[in-house]
Design a protein around this motif. Structure first.
Motif, short mmCIF file in Angstrom:
data_model
loop_
_atom_site.label_atom_id
_atom_site.label_comp_id
_atom_site.label_asym_id
_atom_site.label_seq_id
_atom_site.Cartn_x
_atom_site.Cartn_y
_atom_site.Cartn_z
N ALA A 249 2.41 47.44 -11.41
CA ALA A 249 1.70 48.70 -11.17
C ALA A 249 0.64 48.97 -12.23
N VAL A 250 0.88 48.52 -13.46
CA VAL A 250 -0.10 48.76 -14.54
C VAL A 250 -0.69 47.44 -15.03
N HIS A 251 -0.66 46.42 -14.18
CA HIS A 251 -1.07 45.11 -14.65
C HIS A 251 -2.53 45.07 -15.09
N GLU A 252 -3.40 45.72 -14.35
CA GLU A 252 -4.81 45.70 -14.73
C GLU A 252 -5.03 46.34 -16.09
N HIS A 253 -4.24 47.33 -16.42
CA HIS A 253 -4.35 47.96 -17.73
C HIS A 253 -3.87 47.02 -18.84
N VAL A 254 -2.76 46.32 -18.58
CA VAL A 254 -2.25 45.37 -19.57
C VAL A 254 -3.22 44.20 -19.73
N LEU A 255 -3.79 43.78 -18.62
CA LEU A 255 -4.77 42.70 -18.66
C LEU A 255 -6.00 43.12 -19.46
N SER A 256 -6.47 44.32 -19.24
CA SER A 256 -7.64 44.80 -19.99
C SER A 256 -7.34 44.87 -21.48
#
Length: 266
Positions: A249-256
């Motif tokens: 659910a927050v993968h894009e945030h962790v990736l960024s």
């Protein structure tokens, strides 16, 4: 190749190796260094690995074994069956008498994991995954469902060496500026297990991680419904640059946050 059999062997081997390590835990064991001041090893690491290998060899005598200690292979074969093992992941915690350390065993076929066990003997927790489910102490678990980064807890999975402390600092800055809180446990396999059972929402590194530190835990997360990619957001493998793990659910945030360590554009 029987994947269910490999799940059972992974669990049995991890439990057996973990028991050897636990027997020597907090018992004044001598500490040696390998490649640097913080790259430590003990006889317990060697004894636990020998026990893990022994259990695997009872059922799969011809499979390749990739392991951190001694003369085992250091690279995961791209073809065929292999086992990836870490007898004590978090040896620095182990020698400091901290309980956050793990014995990890993963079975891979053609480079991809099919079974994994991460056992935390001093914490009395055992994580096991085959296909489609991850269990902790025999009970199915799943990643968290938190989709608000400001309430999430994320950890830098790996340790950055003394010549890369700017990246260490950048990892901390990226996490605390994007998420609710940061954790640092000192055992990559333990951290990945915590993501798998929802105790953490994400874990990251921009480095190429050792397979024995990561393969088992990455499989736990995927089978628990989470996501694991490289620093570019592509499918993570044992030889990928960066490891970005999350509840999805927050993968894009962790990736960024991971890409921010290197100053890469989002």
């Amino acid at each position: 190749m029987n994947d269910s059999s490999r799940v059972a062997v992974a669990e049995r081997a991890a439990e057996a190796g973990g028991a050897v390590a636990l027997d020597a835990f907090r018992d004044g064991i001598a500490v040696e260094t390998k490649g640097g001041k913080t790259d430590v090893v003990t006889q317990a690491d060697r004894d636990a690995q020998a026990r893990v290998v022994e259990v695997i060899r009872e059922e799969y005598p011809d499979d390749a074994i990739v392991g951190e200690e001694d003369e085992e292979l250091k690279d995961v074969p791209d073809e065929g069956a292999a086992w990836v093992i870490d007898p004590i992941d978090g040896t620095n915690n182990y020698v400091r008498n901290l309980r956050v350390w793990a014995t990890a065993v993963a079975a891979v076929v053609d480079g991809e994991p099919v079974a994994a066990a991460v056992v935390l003997p001093a914490m009395e927790d055992s994580y096991v995954a085959g296909d489609g489910q991850t269990e902790r102490n025999g009970v199915p678990v799943s990643v968290s469902d938190d989709d608000d980064p400001e309430t999430c807890a994320v950890t830098p999975t790996y340790w950055w060496d003394f010549d890369s402390r700017d990246q260490y600092a950048a990892a901390g800055r990226e996490i605390v500026s994007r998420f609710g809180d940061m954790r640092r446990f000192g055992s990559a396999q333990a951290v990945l297990a915590f993501v798998a059972d929802g105790a953490l929402d994400g874990a990251l590194t921009n480095l190429v991680a050792n397979p024995w530190d990561t393969v088992a835990g990455a499989h736990l997360i995927r089978q628990a419904g989470g996501e694991v990619t490289d620093v570019h957001g592509d499918h993570w493998r044992h030889d990928s640059r960066g490891l970005v793990a999350s509840n999805g659910a927050v993968h894009e945030h962790v990736l960024s946050a991971t890409r921010g360590i290197d100053g890469l554009d989002d």
